[in-house]
Design an enzyme around this catalytic site. Structure first.
Site, short mmCIF file in Angstrom:
data_model
loop_
_atom_site.label_atom_id
_atom_site.label_comp_id
_atom_site.label_asym_id
_atom_site.label_seq_id
_atom_site.Cartn_x
_atom_site.Cartn_y
_atom_site.Cartn_z
N GLU A 250 0.86 -1.19 0.00
CA GLU A 250 0.00 0.00 0.00
C GLU A 250 0.89 1.24 0.00
O GLU A 250 1.98 1.21 0.57
CB GLU A 250 -0.85 0.03 1.27
CG GLU A 250 -1.85 -1.09 1.37
CD GLU A 250 -2.68 -0.97 2.67
OE1 GLU A 250 -2.43 -0.06 3.48
OE2 GLU A 250 -3.56 -1.82 2.85
N LYS A 252 2.35 4.54 1.38
CA LYS A 252 2.45 5.10 2.73
C LYS A 252 2.35 6.61 2.63
O LYS A 252 3.28 7.27 2.17
CB LYS A 252 3.76 4.70 3.40
CG LYS A 252 3.87 5.20 4.84
CD LYS A 252 5.14 4.71 5.49
CE LYS A 252 5.17 4.94 6.99
NZ LYS A 252 4.94 6.33 7.40
N ARG A 272 -3.53 9.00 16.36
CA ARG A 272 -2.71 7.83 16.64
C ARG A 272 -2.43 7.68 18.14
O ARG A 272 -2.37 6.58 18.67
CB ARG A 272 -1.40 8.00 15.88
CG ARG A 272 -0.40 6.98 16.23
CD ARG A 272 0.90 7.36 15.56
NE ARG A 272 1.94 6.53 16.07
CZ ARG A 272 2.82 5.89 15.32
NH1 ARG A 272 2.77 6.01 14.03
NH2 ARG A 272 3.75 5.18 15.87
N GLU A 302 -5.64 7.60 6.70
CA GLU A 302 -4.59 8.61 6.82
C GLU A 302 -5.18 9.90 6.25
O GLU A 302 -5.62 9.93 5.09
CB GLU A 302 -3.35 8.16 6.04
CG GLU A 302 -2.13 9.00 6.25
CD GLU A 302 -1.37 8.68 7.56
OE1 GLU A 302 -1.82 7.87 8.38
OE2 GLU A 302 -0.32 9.31 7.75
N PHE A 342 -7.52 2.78 4.99
CA PHE A 342 -6.71 1.58 4.79
C PHE A 342 -7.14 0.40 5.64
O PHE A 342 -6.62 -0.70 5.47
CB PHE A 342 -5.21 1.87 4.97
CG PHE A 342 -4.79 2.36 6.33
CD1 PHE A 342 -4.54 1.46 7.36
CD2 PHE A 342 -4.63 3.72 6.57
CE1 PHE A 342 -4.15 1.91 8.61
CE2 PHE A 342 -4.23 4.18 7.82
CZ PHE A 342 -3.99 3.27 8.84
N LYS A 423 7.18 -1.13 7.14
CA LYS A 423 7.22 0.15 6.42
C LYS A 423 8.55 0.31 5.71
O LYS A 423 9.60 0.10 6.30
CB LYS A 423 6.91 1.32 7.36
CG LYS A 423 7.75 1.37 8.58
CD LYS A 423 7.32 2.51 9.51
CE LYS A 423 8.10 2.46 10.79
NZ LYS A 423 7.69 3.38 11.81
P1 AMP Z 1 5.57 5.83 11.16
O1 AMP Z 1 4.80 7.02 11.68
O2 AMP Z 1 6.76 6.20 10.36
O3 AMP Z 1 5.84 4.82 12.24
O4 AMP Z 1 4.62 5.07 10.14
C1 AMP Z 1 3.38 4.50 10.49
C2 AMP Z 1 2.27 5.45 10.13
O5 AMP Z 1 2.11 5.54 8.71
C3 AMP Z 1 0.90 5.00 10.59
O6 AMP Z 1 0.69 5.30 11.93
C4 AMP Z 1 -0.02 5.78 9.68
O7 AMP Z 1 -0.28 7.06 10.23
C5 AMP Z 1 0.80 6.02 8.43
N1 AMP Z 1 0.31 5.35 7.20
C6 AMP Z 1 0.37 5.90 5.98
N2 AMP Z 1 -0.10 5.06 5.05
C7 AMP Z 1 -0.47 3.92 5.68
C8 AMP Z 1 -1.01 2.68 5.25
N3 AMP Z 1 -1.24 2.43 3.97
N4 AMP Z 1 -1.25 1.74 6.21
C9 AMP Z 1 -0.99 1.98 7.51
N5 AMP Z 1 -0.48 3.14 7.96
C10 AMP Z 1 -0.21 4.12 7.08
#
Ligand code: AMP
Length: 585
Positions: A250, A252, A272, A302, A342, A423
Site C-alpha cells: 500500500e 504510505k 494515533r 490517513e 486503509f 514500512k
Molecule cells: P511511522 O509514523 O513512520 O511509524 O509510520 C506509520 C504510520 O504511517 C501510521 O501510523 C499511519 O499514520 C501512516 N500510514 C500511511 N499510510 C499507511 C497505510 N497504507 N497503512 C498503515 N499506515 C499508514
C-alpha cells in the site's frame, strides 16, 4: 475507602525508582481497593480522572492553590510563596505548610478516595465566571481535612505533577498479579486495554469478573482501539525474504492517522495517540457519513493535506494548521484534506480484527463510496523485489513517503508493533540519511540567544523489551528561534524533580523531563559509545550506541507517544546495515 491508604502507597513509591518495587507496592495497594472504586483509583494512580481520550483536563493556577493553602492553614501567603520558590513543587510546599498549620480544625473529617475524586472532577468541570473562586473553595475545603501527606498528593494530582514513574505496563502487571495471582495473565488484560484504551474500565472488569470476564471484553464504539504498528524494513529484498508469498503493498501517505468511529450519523475521530481530534476535522464529520455504507463502523485512514489545484499531497506539517480551537472553519477552507482509508476494525456489530487482511480490505472496498474527499489507499498484491521497486517509485512520484507492506493472512493486532506490517521508506535504502523519532528526556541550559530556554536536549530511544528509555545522544543543532520557544512551552510542564525510573542515562542533565515528547532527528552515523545506553551490551559489553552529529529536523511529533519512538532494535538494525556499507566500500 480512606485516601490515606493511597497516599501512604504513593509515599513509598516516591522513595523508590526500582520498577519491581514499584510493582510490589502497587499490587499491595490494588488488593486493598474495593470493587466499586477501583476504576477511580486506577485513574488517580496515573494522575488522571478519566481515560486520556476523553480529554478531561486537570489543572489550576498555582497562585490560587497558594491562596487556598493560606486560607486553610492560617499561614501568610508570602511565607507559602517563599517555600514554593525554594523547592519548585507546590505539592511539597503543601506538605511543609500544613505541618506548621496554625488553625486547627477540630472537626476534621477523614478524607476518602471518593471525595478526592469527586472534588477533582468538579474542579476540572468548572469554567467561566466565578469559576476561580469556586475552585479555590474546593481546594481549601479539602485541605482543611487533609493530612500534610494527603495534601501533597492531592495537589500533585490536581497540578499534573504526580510523577511516580508508573507506566501503563506496570499498572497492567499489578492488576494481573493482584486479581488473578499470575503475572502471565497480563496479556489478557493487555488485550482488553488494547481495544478500549481505558485502564480504569479494564481494572473494574477484572476486579469484579476475574480473568474469565476480561477474556470476553468487547470493542465498544467511541472507545478508541490502540493502533497496530509497523516494523521498519530497509530493502525490498528483505521484505521478500520475510513474507515469502504474495503480500499487499500500500502507499504510505505522510499525514495524520485517524481512527474514525461512526454510529448512524454520529462521528468521532481519534489520533494515533488516541486524542479525540474530531473538532479539528468538521469537514470529515460533515461529509463522511454519506460515504460509508455501514451503520456502525470503526475505520482507519490517513488524513492528508492537499493542494486542490495540483491534486498533490502536501507534507504532514500542513495539517498542524488545523490544530486550533477557534476559526476552524477558516482553516478547513485554507487547508483542504483528503481521507485515505486503509483498514476496517468493526462493522455492523461485528469485530473485524480477527479477519485476515484480504477479507478486511474487501470489506473496506464495499463500505467506502469513493469520491474526491474519501478514497481507498492504493494497494497492489505483489511478490518480488522488482514489483516492490516499481510500486515504491509510483508512490514516491505521487508524493507519498514510501510503502506499507502487509502480510495477506495477518489479523489486526491492536497496540502491537510487529512484522506483519512493514514500512519501507525511500531513504531507508541508503542508510543512514534516515531519520529517527526520539524521546526528549533531559536538557542542558542554553547560553547566548538560548538563555532561558533549553539549549541542548538529551534524547532517548524506546527499549520495548524492558519498557525503558535509554539515552542515545545530545542534540543542539537544527533549532530555529521559533522551535526553541515552542519546545520550551511544551517541555516546561514536563520537568520532574528526580529522574523518572524509566530513563536510563548516566548524563548529568540540568533538567529531567517526563519521557513523553517525541522529535525527529537525523544524524550522520551511529557509533559505539561508552556513555549512551541505547542497545547497551547488545553489540559489545559495557557499550551502547550513540548518534554522531545529530540534528533536529524541525518536526515535533506531537501525534506520537514516547512508546512509538524508534526502538533499540531499529537502531541496532541501522547500525548493522551502516557497518556493512562501510565495509563494502
Ligand atoms: P511511522 O509514523 O513512520 O511509524 O509510520 C506509520 C504510520 O504511517 C501510521 O501510523 C499511519 O499514520 C501512516 N500510514 C500511511 N499510510 C499507511 C497505510 N497504507 N497503512 C498503515 N499506515 C499508514
Amino acid at each position: 475507602m480512606k485516601f490515606s491508604i493511597i497516599s501512604d502507597a504513593f509515599q513509598k513509591m516516591e522513595a523508590t525508582s526500582k520498577r519491581l518495587e514499584l510493582t510490589d507496592i502497587l499490587v499491595e495497594l490494588i488488593k486493598e481497593i474495593p470493587e466499586d472504586v477501583i476504576s477511580k483509583a486506577v485513574y488517580l494512580i496515573q494522575g488522571k480522572l478519566r481515560p486520556n481520550f476523553e480529554g478531561v483536563e486537570l489543572g489550576i493556577a498555582e497562585k490560587l492553590v497558594m491562596k487556598a493553602m493560606s486560607k486553610s492553614s492560617g499561614i501568610p501567603l508570602k511565607k507559602i510563596e517563599e517555600d514554593y520558590n525554594k523547592g519548585g513543587d507546590l505539592g511539597q510546599t503543601a506538605e511543609n505548610i500544613l505541618q506548621q498549620k496554625i488553625q486547627t480544625t477540630f472537626l476534621s473529617e477523614t478524607i476518602t478516595l471518593e471525595r478526592v475524586y469527586e472534588t477533582l472532577l468538579k474542579i476540572s468541570n468548572l469554567e467561566g465566571k466565578g469559576s476561580q473562586e469556586m475552585k479555590m473553595r474546593y481546594v481549601s475545603s479539602i485541605l482543611n481535612d487533609a493530612t500534610p501527606q494527603e495534601a501533597k498528593f492531592i495537589l500533585k494530582i490536581l497540578l499534573g505533577t504526580l510523577r511516580l514513574g508508573i507506566a501503563e505496563n506496570t499498572v497492567m502487571d499489578a492488576l494481573a498479579i493482584a486479581f488473578t495471582g499470575e503475572k502471565e495473565n497480563r496479556e489478557v488484560i493487555e488485550n482488553a486495554y488494547n481495544v478500549s484504551s481505558d485502564l480504569g474500565k479494564v481494572a473494574q472488569v477484572v476486579s469484579t469478573g476475574g480473568i474469565e470476564q476480561i477474556r470476553k471484553f468487547q470493542i465498544q464504539l467511541f472507545n478508541p482501539i490502540r493502533p497496530m504498528l509497523a516494523d521498519r524494513i530497509k530493502s525490498g529484498e528483505e521484505t521478500v525474504k520475510k513474507f515469502q508469498n504474495d503480500f499487499a503493498a500500500e502507499y504510505k501517505l505522510d499525514g495524520e492517522r485517524a481512527q474514525i468511529h461512526k454510529q448512524k450519523d454520529t462521528i468521532m475521530i481519534f489520533s494515533r495517540s488516541l486524542e479525540n481530534i474530531t473538532s479539528y476535522y468538521p469537514d470529515i464529520v460533515e461529509k463522511i457519513s454519506k460515504l460509508i455504507i455501514s451503520d456502525d463502523v470503526i475505520l482507519e485512514a490517513e488524513v492528508v493535506a492537499m493542494n486542490t489545484n495540483s491534486g498533490d499531497f502536501l507534507p504532514f506539517q500542513e495539517l498542524m494548521h488545523r490544530r486550533r480551537k477557534y476559526e476552524i472553519d477558516e482553516a478547513v477552507t485554507k487547508y483542504p484534506i483528503t481521507v485515505n482509508f486503509f483498514d476496517v476494525l468493526f462493522s455492523n456489530g461485528k469485530n473485524c480484527m480477527e479477519m485476515e487482511y484480504m477479507e478486511r480490505r474487501k470489506l473496506l472496498e464495499k463500505i467506502i463510496k469513493e469520491d474526491d474527499f474519501a478514497r481507498l489507499i492504493p494497494m497492489s498484491i505483489i511478490n518480488n523485489e522488482e514489483q516492490i521497486l516499481e510500486v515504491l517509485e509510483n508512490s514516491i512520484n505521487s508524493g507519498c513517503e514510501g510503502l506499507m507492506l502487509k502480510h495477506l493472512n495477518s489479523t489486526y493486532r491492536a497496540g502491537i508493533r510487529g512484522s506483519n506490517w512493514l514500512k519501507l521508506k525511500r531513504e531507508y535504502q541508503n542508510d543512514l540519511g534516515d531519520s529517527l523519532d526520539l524521546v526528549v528526556i533531559g536538557a542542558f541550559f542554553g547560553k547566548g540567544r538560548r538563555t532561558g530556554k533549553y539549549g541542548t536536549l538529551l534524547l532517548a530511544t524506546y527499549n520495548d523489551e524492558e519498557d525503558v528509555f535509554p539515552s542515545i545522544c545530545k542534540v543542539g543543532t537544527g533549532f530555529s528561534d521559533e522551535s526553541l520557544d515552542q519546545l520550551y512551552q511544551i517541555l516546561s510542564p514536563k520537568v520532574t524533580l528526580k529522574k523518572n525510573p524509566r530513563i536510563i542515562s548516566d548524563m548529568a542533565a540540568d533538567m529531567w523531563f517526563e519521557p513523553e515528547l517525541v522529535i525527529e532527528i537525523v544524524a550522520s552515523e551511529i557509533t559505539q559509545s561508552p556513555i549512551h545506553k541505547t542497545a547497551s551490551d547488545k553489540i559489545k559489553e559495557n557499550t551502547g550506541l550513540a548518534l554522531r552529529f545529530p540534528k533536529f529536523t524541525g518536526k515535533i511529533r506531537t501525534e506520537k507517544n514516547a512508546e512509538d519512538a524508534s526502538t533499540d532494535e531499529e537502531v541496532i538494525a541501522l547500525y548493522k546495515v551502516q557497518k556493512k556499507t562501510v565495509n563494502q566500500k
